[in-house]
Design a protein around this motif. Structure first.
Motif, mmCIF file in Angstrom:
data_model
loop_
_atom_site.group_PDB
_atom_site.id
_atom_site.type_symbol
_atom_site.label_atom_id
_atom_site.label_comp_id
_atom_site.label_asym_id
_atom_site.label_seq_id
_atom_site.Cartn_x
_atom_site.Cartn_y
_atom_site.Cartn_z
ATOM 1 N N GLY A 44 0.814 -1.212 0.000
ATOM 2 C CA GLY A 44 0.000 0.000 0.000
ATOM 3 C C GLY A 44 0.842 1.254 0.000
ATOM 4 O O GLY A 44 1.938 1.296 0.571
ATOM 5 N N LEU A 45 0.333 2.298 -0.651
ATOM 6 C CA LEU A 45 1.012 3.583 -0.725
ATOM 7 C C LEU A 45 0.103 4.667 -0.173
ATOM 8 O O LEU A 45 -1.100 4.680 -0.441
ATOM 9 C CB LEU A 45 1.369 3.921 -2.176
ATOM 10 N N LEU A 46 0.669 5.573 0.622
ATOM 11 C CA LEU A 46 -0.095 6.715 1.098
ATOM 12 C C LEU A 46 -0.327 7.661 -0.070
ATOM 13 O O LEU A 46 0.579 7.926 -0.869
ATOM 14 C CB LEU A 46 0.639 7.430 2.226
ATOM 15 N N ALA A 47 -1.562 8.167 -0.178
ATOM 16 C CA ALA A 47 -1.916 9.055 -1.284
ATOM 17 C C ALA A 47 -2.668 10.262 -0.748
ATOM 18 O O ALA A 47 -3.689 10.124 -0.074
ATOM 19 C CB ALA A 47 -2.774 8.319 -2.310
ATOM 20 N N GLY A 48 -2.170 11.459 -1.035
ATOM 21 C CA GLY A 48 -2.852 12.668 -0.588
ATOM 22 C C GLY A 48 -2.536 13.022 0.852
ATOM 23 O O GLY A 48 -1.698 12.404 1.513
ATOM 24 N N THR A 49 -3.233 14.010 1.343
ATOM 25 C CA THR A 49 -2.977 14.527 2.696
ATOM 26 C C THR A 49 -4.010 14.063 3.714
ATOM 27 O O THR A 49 -3.922 14.418 4.886
ATOM 28 C CB THR A 49 -2.964 16.059 2.668
ATOM 29 N N ASN A 50 -5.002 13.276 3.278
ATOM 30 C CA ASN A 50 -6.069 12.840 4.190
ATOM 31 C C ASN A 50 -5.811 11.454 4.773
ATOM 32 O O ASN A 50 -6.706 10.851 5.365
ATOM 33 C CB ASN A 50 -7.419 12.853 3.479
ATOM 34 N N GLY A 51 -4.603 10.952 4.593
ATOM 35 C CA GLY A 51 -4.275 9.638 5.151
ATOM 36 C C GLY A 51 -4.762 8.482 4.318
ATOM 37 O O GLY A 51 -4.725 7.337 4.761
ATOM 38 N N ALA A 52 -5.237 8.746 3.087
ATOM 39 C CA ALA A 52 -5.725 7.674 2.220
ATOM 40 C C ALA A 52 -4.568 6.756 1.838
ATOM 41 O O ALA A 52 -3.441 7.187 1.640
ATOM 42 C CB ALA A 52 -6.380 8.245 0.978
ATOM 43 N N ARG A 53 -4.891 5.486 1.724
ATOM 44 C CA ARG A 53 -3.890 4.475 1.377
ATOM 45 C C ARG A 53 -4.420 3.701 0.176
ATOM 46 O O ARG A 53 -5.558 3.239 0.172
ATOM 47 C CB ARG A 53 -3.674 3.536 2.571
ATOM 48 N N THR A 54 -3.587 3.570 -0.854
ATOM 49 C CA THR A 54 -4.005 2.884 -2.075
ATOM 50 C C THR A 54 -3.161 1.647 -2.308
ATOM 51 O O THR A 54 -1.940 1.686 -2.191
ATOM 52 C CB THR A 54 -3.902 3.818 -3.295
ATOM 53 N N VAL A 55 -3.840 0.545 -2.629
ATOM 54 C CA VAL A 55 -3.175 -0.705 -2.989
ATOM 55 C C VAL A 55 -3.482 -0.991 -4.448
ATOM 56 O O VAL A 55 -4.640 -0.913 -4.870
ATOM 57 C CB VAL A 55 -3.659 -1.871 -2.102
ATOM 58 N N GLN A 56 -2.468 -1.317 -5.218
ATOM 59 C CA GLN A 56 -2.650 -1.653 -6.619
ATOM 60 C C GLN A 56 -2.528 -3.162 -6.821
ATOM 61 O O GLN A 56 -1.704 -3.817 -6.183
ATOM 62 C CB GLN A 56 -1.594 -0.957 -7.484
ATOM 63 N N PHE A 57 -3.355 -3.678 -7.711
ATOM 64 C CA PHE A 57 -3.319 -5.087 -8.089
ATOM 65 C C PHE A 57 -2.929 -5.129 -9.568
ATOM 66 O O PHE A 57 -3.683 -4.678 -10.427
ATOM 67 C CB PHE A 57 -4.685 -5.737 -7.875
ATOM 68 N N MET A 58 -1.762 -5.693 -9.847
ATOM 69 C CA MET A 58 -1.175 -5.619 -11.175
ATOM 70 C C MET A 58 -1.421 -6.894 -11.981
ATOM 71 O O MET A 58 -1.378 -8.004 -11.440
ATOM 72 C CB MET A 58 0.339 -5.390 -11.076
ATOM 73 N N ASN A 59 -1.662 -6.711 -13.282
ATOM 74 C CA ASN A 59 -1.739 -7.850 -14.191
ATOM 75 C C ASN A 59 -0.367 -8.499 -14.341
ATOM 76 O O ASN A 59 0.666 -7.840 -14.281
ATOM 77 C CB ASN A 59 -2.221 -7.400 -15.578
ATOM 78 N N LYS A 60 -0.384 -9.803 -14.524
ATOM 79 C CA LYS A 60 0.829 -10.541 -14.866
ATOM 80 C C LYS A 60 0.452 -11.434 -16.050
ATOM 81 O O LYS A 60 -0.088 -12.527 -15.875
ATOM 82 C CB LYS A 60 1.305 -11.401 -13.694
ATOM 83 N N SER A 61 0.681 -10.946 -17.240
ATOM 84 C CA SER A 61 0.226 -11.672 -18.419
ATOM 85 C C SER A 61 1.107 -12.877 -18.714
ATOM 86 O O SER A 61 2.247 -12.945 -18.265
ATOM 87 C CB SER A 61 0.225 -10.739 -19.640
ATOM 88 N N PRO A 62 0.609 -13.856 -19.484
ATOM 89 C CA PRO A 62 1.408 -15.041 -19.819
ATOM 90 C C PRO A 62 2.735 -14.712 -20.489
ATOM 91 O O PRO A 62 3.721 -15.406 -20.298
ATOM 92 C CB PRO A 62 0.490 -15.828 -20.754
ATOM 93 N N ASP A 63 2.766 -13.631 -21.281
ATOM 94 C CA ASP A 63 4.024 -13.295 -21.952
ATOM 95 C C ASP A 63 4.884 -12.338 -21.114
ATOM 96 O O ASP A 63 5.931 -11.882 -21.567
ATOM 97 C CB ASP A 63 3.762 -12.691 -23.335
ATOM 98 N N SER A 64 4.404 -12.043 -19.892
ATOM 99 C CA SER A 64 5.149 -11.219 -18.947
ATOM 100 C C SER A 64 5.328 -9.775 -19.405
ATOM 101 O O SER A 64 6.133 -9.049 -18.841
ATOM 102 C CB SER A 64 6.534 -11.825 -18.645
ATOM 103 N N ASN A 65 4.584 -9.334 -20.423
ATOM 104 C CA ASN A 65 4.716 -7.960 -20.901
ATOM 105 C C ASN A 65 3.700 -7.020 -20.264
ATOM 106 O O ASN A 65 3.926 -5.821 -20.188
ATOM 107 C CB ASN A 65 4.558 -7.915 -22.426
ATOM 108 N N ASP A 66 2.555 -7.555 -19.856
ATOM 109 C CA ASP A 66 1.486 -6.715 -19.308
ATOM 110 C C ASP A 66 1.735 -6.451 -17.830
ATOM 111 O O ASP A 66 1.723 -7.370 -17.018
ATOM 112 C CB ASP A 66 0.133 -7.416 -19.503
ATOM 113 N N ARG A 67 1.952 -5.196 -17.485
ATOM 114 C CA ARG A 67 2.120 -4.799 -16.086
ATOM 115 C C ARG A 67 1.140 -3.671 -15.753
ATOM 116 O O ARG A 67 1.426 -2.813 -14.945
ATOM 117 C CB ARG A 67 3.561 -4.358 -15.823
ATOM 118 N N SER A 68 -0.022 -3.695 -16.411
ATOM 119 C CA SER A 68 -1.021 -2.657 -16.183
ATOM 120 C C SER A 68 -1.712 -2.869 -14.845
ATOM 121 O O SER A 68 -1.663 -3.945 -14.252
ATOM 122 C CB SER A 68 -2.059 -2.673 -17.308
ATOM 123 N N ILE A 69 -2.364 -1.836 -14.366
ATOM 124 C CA ILE A 69 -3.110 -1.910 -13.107
ATOM 125 C C ILE A 69 -4.453 -2.575 -13.387
ATOM 126 O O ILE A 69 -5.290 -2.034 -14.112
ATOM 127 C CB ILE A 69 -3.330 -0.515 -12.501
#
Length: 221
Positions: A44-69
């Motif tokens: 998780g990463l802190l985002a903004g000044t209100n204490g919000a925390r964001t977690v990203q879930f990343m794609n892992k494609s079969p060819d290992s090229n896709d790293r999109s959120i």
């Protein structure tokens, strides 16, 4: 779907290499061949000044090229918002948790929106029984799914590690798991972890990751 016999390993993608990264003397860390997709939960990463925390879930494609959120979950003290894709407020909202506190932590009376359903957490993500740590939900396909916490180690009171595995009613094989099945998945004490999804779970992928995000925030394993 055809499954290979027990103890048989099929490397389905370059993401898992050619097999040389595995200990050939042990099958304990080999990836069961019915898992066809891997999503990576980043710390998780802190985002903004209100204490919000964001977690990203990343794609892992079969060819290992896709790293999109693939998904993102942003949480403040009172609300967790789960979105498909994007970062922060840029993705399409799919699930939400309005936390209702009790003794300083969220309770079963918290309000959950999951897809097109809204209700208390105890009704959307039901316990198997009063003492159970498992949580069940009904998927968009009408099937009942159950997240179970798996304890690793010899002493259940002090497990060496825990992870969650998703089962479907009348299904022999797990639908998803957060087990670390290869050294690439990191150490058990790290916050980041993989989510392996079987072919049967691809059609409910949004529900799998969303319910996991809610449960990990509500009651971390």
């Amino acid at each position: 779907m055809v499954f290979t016999p027990d103890a048989t390993l099929v490397i389905r993608s370059k993401e898992y290499g050619d097999g040389s990264e595995y200990d050939v003397g042990s099958t304990s860390s080999m990836i069961p061949d019915h898992y066809v997709k891997r999503i990576w939960r980043k710390p998780g990463l802190l985002a903004g000044t209100n204490g919000a925390r964001t977690v990203q879930f990343m794609n892992k494609s079969p060819d290992s090229n896709d790293r999109s959120i693939a998904y993102s979950a942003t949480e403040t003290k009172d609300v967790l918002t789960f979105r498909v894709g994007g970062y922060g407020n840029s993705g399409e909202e799919f699930a939400k948790a309005q936390w209702v506190p009790g003794n300083g932590k969220p309770t079963d009376k918290s309000i959950i929106t999951l897809g097109n359903k809204t209700g208390m957490l105890k009704d959307i993500l039901k316990k198997s029984n009063a003492l159970s740590t498992s949580r069940m939900f009904i998927g968009p396909d009408g099937v009942e799914y159950k997240w179970k916490i798996i304890w690793v180690g010899h002493d259940p009171a002090f497990p060496e590690a825990t992870f969650r595995t998703l089962y479907a009613r009348h299904s022999k094989h797990p639908i998803a798991t957060t087990a670390r099945l290869t050294y690439r998945d990191g150490l058990s004490q790290e916050e980041s972890y993989p989510i392996y999804i079987a072919e049967q779970g691809l059609n409910i992928q949004h529900y799998i990751v969303a319910t996991l995000a809610i449960l990990e925030s509500f009651s971390p394993s």
